[in-house]
Design an enzyme around this catalytic site. Structure first.
Site, PDB file in Angstrom:
ATOM      1  N   ASN A   7       0.947  -1.008  -0.133  1.00 33.73           N
ATOM      2  CA  ASN A   7      -0.105  -0.012  -0.098  1.00 33.73           C
ATOM      3  C   ASN A   7       0.901   1.230   0.140  1.00 33.73           C
ATOM      4  O   ASN A   7       1.511   1.593   1.005  1.00 33.73           O
ATOM      5  CB  ASN A   7      -0.755  -0.073   1.260  1.00 33.73           C
ATOM      6  CG  ASN A   7      -1.806   1.071   1.296  1.00 33.73           C
ATOM      7  OD1 ASN A   7      -1.793   2.120   0.480  1.00 33.73           O
ATOM      8  ND2 ASN A   7      -2.927   1.187   2.413  1.00 33.73           N
ATOM      9  N   ARG A  99      -2.785  -2.012  -3.283  1.00 28.38           N
ATOM     10  CA  ARG A  99      -3.991  -1.057  -3.105  1.00 28.38           C
ATOM     11  C   ARG A  99      -3.994  -0.039  -4.192  1.00 28.38           C
ATOM     12  O   ARG A  99      -2.657   0.470  -4.336  1.00 28.38           O
ATOM     13  CB  ARG A  99      -3.963  -0.467  -1.805  1.00 28.38           C
ATOM     14  CG  ARG A  99      -5.041   0.413  -1.676  1.00 28.38           C
ATOM     15  CD  ARG A  99      -4.993   1.343  -0.551  1.00 28.38           C
ATOM     16  NE  ARG A  99      -5.966   2.126  -0.305  1.00 28.38           N
ATOM     17  CZ  ARG A  99      -5.949   3.390   0.268  1.00 28.38           C
ATOM     18  NH1 ARG A  99      -4.746   3.668   0.819  1.00 28.38           N
ATOM     19  NH2 ARG A  99      -6.951   4.091   0.451  1.00 28.38           N
ATOM     20  N   HIS A 189     -12.651   3.541   0.376  1.00 27.86           N
ATOM     21  CA  HIS A 189     -12.576   2.871   1.344  1.00 27.86           C
ATOM     22  C   HIS A 189     -13.532   1.342   1.091  1.00 27.86           C
ATOM     23  O   HIS A 189     -13.651   0.818   2.115  1.00 27.86           O
ATOM     24  CB  HIS A 189     -13.259   3.478   2.914  1.00 27.86           C
ATOM     25  CG  HIS A 189     -12.467   4.578   3.389  1.00 27.86           C
ATOM     26  ND1 HIS A 189     -13.172   5.669   3.754  1.00 27.86           N
ATOM     27  CD2 HIS A 189     -11.253   4.954   3.653  1.00 27.86           C
ATOM     28  CE1 HIS A 189     -12.267   6.697   4.305  1.00 27.86           C
ATOM     29  NE2 HIS A 189     -10.977   6.025   4.154  1.00 27.86           N
ATOM     30  N   HIS A 217     -16.762   3.872   8.209  1.00 30.67           N
ATOM     31  CA  HIS A 217     -15.317   3.688   8.245  1.00 30.67           C
ATOM     32  C   HIS A 217     -14.843   5.091   9.045  1.00 30.67           C
ATOM     33  O   HIS A 217     -15.090   6.256   8.166  1.00 30.67           O
ATOM     34  CB  HIS A 217     -14.768   3.615   7.129  1.00 30.67           C
ATOM     35  CG  HIS A 217     -13.146   3.471   7.161  1.00 30.67           C
ATOM     36  ND1 HIS A 217     -12.398   2.403   7.370  1.00 30.67           N
ATOM     37  CD2 HIS A 217     -12.236   4.513   7.318  1.00 30.67           C
ATOM     38  CE1 HIS A 217     -11.057   2.827   7.327  1.00 30.67           C
ATOM     39  NE2 HIS A 217     -11.059   3.960   7.471  1.00 30.67           N
ATOM     40  N   LEU A 218     -14.586   5.512  10.122  1.00 28.84           N
ATOM     41  CA  LEU A 218     -14.236   6.596  10.592  1.00 28.84           C
ATOM     42  C   LEU A 218     -12.693   6.843  11.196  1.00 28.84           C
ATOM     43  O   LEU A 218     -12.286   6.151  12.127  1.00 28.84           O
ATOM     44  CB  LEU A 218     -15.206   6.999  11.889  1.00 28.84           C
ATOM     45  CG  LEU A 218     -16.740   6.953  11.699  1.00 28.84           C
ATOM     46  CD1 LEU A 218     -17.573   6.909  12.851  1.00 28.84           C
ATOM     47  CD2 LEU A 218     -17.254   7.673  10.404  1.00 28.84           C
ATOM     48  N   GLY A 221      -9.732   9.668   7.392  1.00 25.08           N
ATOM     49  CA  GLY A 221     -10.771  10.008   6.116  1.00 25.08           C
ATOM     50  C   GLY A 221     -11.798   9.147   6.728  1.00 25.08           C
ATOM     51  O   GLY A 221     -11.843   8.170   7.578  1.00 25.08           O
ATOM     52  N   ARG A 250     -10.832  17.279   6.044  1.00 26.71           N
ATOM     53  CA  ARG A 250     -11.740  17.649   4.939  1.00 26.71           C
ATOM     54  C   ARG A 250     -12.914  17.948   5.167  1.00 26.71           C
ATOM     55  O   ARG A 250     -13.461  17.511   6.144  1.00 26.71           O
ATOM     56  CB  ARG A 250     -11.822  16.317   4.071  1.00 26.71           C
ATOM     57  CG  ARG A 250     -10.509  15.924   3.100  1.00 26.71           C
ATOM     58  CD  ARG A 250     -10.434  14.748   2.313  1.00 26.71           C
ATOM     59  NE  ARG A 250      -9.349  13.872   2.812  1.00 26.71           N
ATOM     60  CZ  ARG A 250      -9.399  12.667   2.742  1.00 26.71           C
ATOM     61  NH1 ARG A 250     -10.438  11.864   2.378  1.00 26.71           N
ATOM     62  NH2 ARG A 250      -8.242  11.646   3.033  1.00 26.71           N
ATOM     63  N   ILE A 342     -11.242   6.014  14.592  1.00 25.03           N
ATOM     64  CA  ILE A 342     -12.180   6.513  15.647  1.00 25.03           C
ATOM     65  C   ILE A 342     -13.232   5.536  15.861  1.00 25.03           C
ATOM     66  O   ILE A 342     -13.614   5.413  17.038  1.00 25.03           O
ATOM     67  CB  ILE A 342     -12.797   7.991  15.046  1.00 25.03           C
ATOM     68  CG1 ILE A 342     -11.764   8.831  14.975  1.00 25.03           C
ATOM     69  CG2 ILE A 342     -13.861   8.459  15.820  1.00 25.03           C
ATOM     70  CD1 ILE A 342     -12.111  10.228  14.058  1.00 25.03           C
ATOM     71  N   GLY A 343     -13.740   4.845  14.836  1.00 18.54           N
ATOM     72  CA  GLY A 343     -14.829   3.991  14.989  1.00 18.54           C
ATOM     73  C   GLY A 343     -14.318   2.838  15.957  1.00 18.54           C
ATOM     74  O   GLY A 343     -15.364   2.175  16.514  1.00 18.54           O
ATOM     75  N   GLU A 396      -7.921  -4.080   5.975  1.00 21.49           N
ATOM     76  CA  GLU A 396      -7.922  -3.936   4.434  1.00 21.49           C
ATOM     77  C   GLU A 396      -6.778  -4.919   3.751  1.00 21.49           C
ATOM     78  O   GLU A 396      -7.238  -5.325   2.700  1.00 21.49           O
ATOM     79  CB  GLU A 396      -7.576  -2.589   4.259  1.00 21.49           C
ATOM     80  CG  GLU A 396      -8.827  -1.774   4.783  1.00 21.49           C
ATOM     81  CD  GLU A 396      -8.560  -0.395   4.543  1.00 21.49           C
ATOM     82  OE1 GLU A 396      -8.295   0.402   5.619  1.00 21.49           O
ATOM     83  OE2 GLU A 396      -8.911   0.663   3.458  1.00 21.49           O
TER      84      GLU A 396
HETATM   85  P1  ADP Z   1      -6.272   6.930   8.475  1.00 23.99           P
HETATM   86  O1  ADP Z   1      -7.546   7.412   8.002  1.00 23.99           O
HETATM   87  O2  ADP Z   1      -5.179   7.923   8.385  1.00 23.99           O
HETATM   88  O3  ADP Z   1      -5.971   5.488   8.251  1.00 23.99           O
HETATM   89  P2  ADP Z   1      -6.977   6.084  11.283  1.00 23.99           P
HETATM   90  O4  ADP Z   1      -8.021   5.081  10.872  1.00 23.99           O
HETATM   91  O5  ADP Z   1      -5.951   5.444  12.140  1.00 23.99           O
HETATM   92  O6  ADP Z   1      -6.659   7.248  10.159  1.00 23.99           O
HETATM   93  O7  ADP Z   1      -7.829   7.056  12.328  1.00 23.99           O
HETATM   94  C1  ADP Z   1      -7.035   8.309  12.910  1.00 23.99           C
HETATM   95  C2  ADP Z   1      -7.989   8.782  13.769  1.00 23.99           C
HETATM   96  O8  ADP Z   1      -8.447   7.902  14.974  1.00 23.99           O
HETATM   97  C3  ADP Z   1      -7.454   9.922  14.562  1.00 23.99           C
HETATM   98  O9  ADP Z   1      -8.450  11.116  14.296  1.00 23.99           O
HETATM   99  C4  ADP Z   1      -7.240   9.721  15.972  1.00 23.99           C
HETATM  100  O10 ADP Z   1      -7.097  10.538  16.920  1.00 23.99           O
HETATM  101  C5  ADP Z   1      -8.482   8.577  15.909  1.00 23.99           C
HETATM  102  N1  ADP Z   1      -8.335   7.761  17.024  1.00 23.99           N
HETATM  103  C6  ADP Z   1      -7.374   6.486  17.311  1.00 23.99           C
HETATM  104  N2  ADP Z   1      -7.540   6.269  18.736  1.00 23.99           N
HETATM  105  C7  ADP Z   1      -8.368   7.072  19.280  1.00 23.99           C
HETATM  106  C8  ADP Z   1      -9.052   6.946  20.479  1.00 23.99           C
HETATM  107  N3  ADP Z   1      -8.779   5.960  21.484  1.00 23.99           N
HETATM  108  N4  ADP Z   1     -10.089   7.842  20.817  1.00 23.99           N
HETATM  109  C9  ADP Z   1     -10.523   8.645  19.779  1.00 23.99           C
HETATM  110  N5  ADP Z   1     -10.044   8.693  18.662  1.00 23.99           N
HETATM  111  C10 ADP Z   1      -8.907   8.126  18.372  1.00 23.99           C
END
Ligand code: ADP
Length: 415
Positions: A7, A99, A189, A217-218, A221, A250, A342-343, A396
């Site tokens: 990737n 990817r 995604h 997917h949070l 992005g 974004r 985040i999710g 992924e």
């Molecule tokens: P990308 O889209 O770059 O792959 P990620 O899926 O790693 O990013 O997500 C990054 C986001 O996830 C950031 O906003 C980070 O703060 C958030 N994040 C990671 N761990 C936590 C947590 N424990 N609580 C809240 N947000 C989190």
């Protein structure tokens, strides 16, 4: 079969080596033999490498481009010090899965890479000028360093959404613009949404045809996807990954007139305004502090920072609106799944998104929700609730490896 999953981003390279074959896939028993990432390619690169069962090794090394970065990884993989099980030479790598972000309308599934496919991916650069060139650098480098005898497969972020009906993917602009320039919603995604749908089927014991869910997917992005009868029927990202949910930097959905108005008011160029919408908006733009959700939650909890709270409220509200829209579009859903940084890790954000949706049958068991983070895959809705809610740490790379096996061995999609 050992699949090297690659990737490549504009200045980064992530890889995994996954031992897989159709039987292992059927039993969900593939093995990740090694993984790693290289960041800041083009200057003093930061390298993290890890073989199965061993702690990660961190190094720094000047790496001028993606070819040099891949050469570095391949040298490590085959060295005695890496101690990767079952890999002693490059001949132990049997296929490569790449990817690729944008496949336009021409690539609606994963495909074996040949010169025509490379030319096709090059043709998609117009639609993904930041992403496809980096993906292509990985393809060129892998072909050069591993030789053309090793099969290589392209897996597209867009292809899962190729099943969207025209009512979802068309913009309400003159139809000729779609016909002439293929201006439409593509969605991204796709591998993550597909992975969530696959895990939902396993967790809830459902068939593909019974898969009626909303996947979220949070991460940095963010995107939402409506999956009906197992197929993507709508998604929040559009022609590019700028549309839809509010994201780290974004803006997501916006009235396009803002662009012209801002150019007029600030006297900036189109590129400058697009840069504001892509890189200085979203959580960062509203909070004025950071795009990192973890830090925003700290600012909210410890300092009651007004704009951090506003950014979080806006973020959750936008996700809630998409969940509502997709429930209406699909005549209800059986589950909502969360993935992405985040999710997967933030009970607070999941709670805020889903609170107040109980009249739609969506409820959260707060004790379960609080315990779902750090890679745990679990249900967080209470027993007996009408709509199930799952946290599904995304994978992924696994989808990339599976598609590579399927394409190389020419077996139908059985998972
Ligand atoms: P990308 O889209 O770059 O792959 P990620 O899926 O790693 O990013 O997500 C990054 C986001 O996830 C950031 O906003 C980070 O703060 C958030 N994040 C990671 N761990 C936590 C947590 N424990 N609580 C809240 N947000 C989190």
């Amino acid at each position: 079969m050992n699949v090297f999953v690659l990737n490549c981003g504009s200045s980064s390279l992530k890889f995994q080596i996954i031992s897989s074959d159709p039987d292992l896939i059927e039993r969900d028993e593939e093995r990740m033999l090694a993984k790693g990432q290289i960041e800041r390619i083009g200057s003093e690169a930061i390298i993290t490498l890890q073989a199965e069962g061993n702690p990660p090794v961190k190094q720094a090394e000047p790496l001028r481009d993606h070819r040099a970065a891949l050469a570095y990884v391949l040298k490590w993989i085959t060295s005695a010090e890496s101690r990767i099980p079952a890999i002693t030479s490059l001949a132990d790598i049997h296929a490569v899965g790449h990817r690729v972000v944008h496949g336009e309308e021409r690539f609606n599934q994963s495909i074996l890479i040949d010169n025509d496919v490379i030319a096709g991916i090059e043709d998609c650069i117009d639609l993904a000028p930041l992403h496809n060139p980096a993906n292509l650098k990985g393809i060129y480098a892998a072909r050069e360093l591993l030789g053309s005898a090793i099969p290589q497969v392209a897996v597209f972020d867009t292809s899962f959404h190729s099943t969207m009906p025209d009512t979802s993917y068309l913009y309400a602009i003159p139809y000729q613009l779609y016909r002439r320039f293929k201006i439409r919603k593509y969605g991204f995604h796709g591998t993550s949404h597909r992975y969530m749908a696959h895990r939902y089927r396993k967790l809830a014991d459902k068939t593909r045809e019974e898969t009626n869910i909303i996947t979220l997917h949070l991460g940095n992005g963010c995107s939402a996807c409506a999956i009906k009868d197992g197929w993507s029927v709508d998604t929040s990202m559009g022609l590019t990954p700028l549309e839809g949910l509010m994201m780290g930097t974004r803006c997501g959905d916006i009235d396009p007139t803002v662009i012209e108005y801002l150019m007029h008011k600030e006297g900036g160029s189109l590129d400058e305004v697009l840069s504001v919408l892509n890189k200085r908006s979203g959580l960062l733009g509203i909070s004025g502090l950071t795009n990192d959700m973890r830090d925003l939650i700290v600012e909210m909890d410890e300092h009651q920072d007004r704009r951090a709270i506003l950014a979080i409220d806006m973020f959750c509200n936008r996700v809630k609106k998409y969940v509502g829209a997709y429930l209406a579009e699909m005549n209800g859903a059986d589950a909502v799944c969360f993935a992405g940084g985040i999710g997967e890790n933030s009970p607070e954000i999941r709670r805020r998104i889903l609170t107040g949706l109980d009249w739609l049958g969506i409820e959260v068991d707060e004790a379960l929700n609080q315990s779902a983070y750090g890679g745990k895959e679990m249900r967080i809705s209470p027993d007996g609730s009408r709509v199930l809610v799952y946290v599904v740490p995304t994978n992924e790379e696994l989808i990339l490896a599976r598609d590579t096996v399927r394409v190389v061995l020419d077996v139908p999609r059985i998972w």
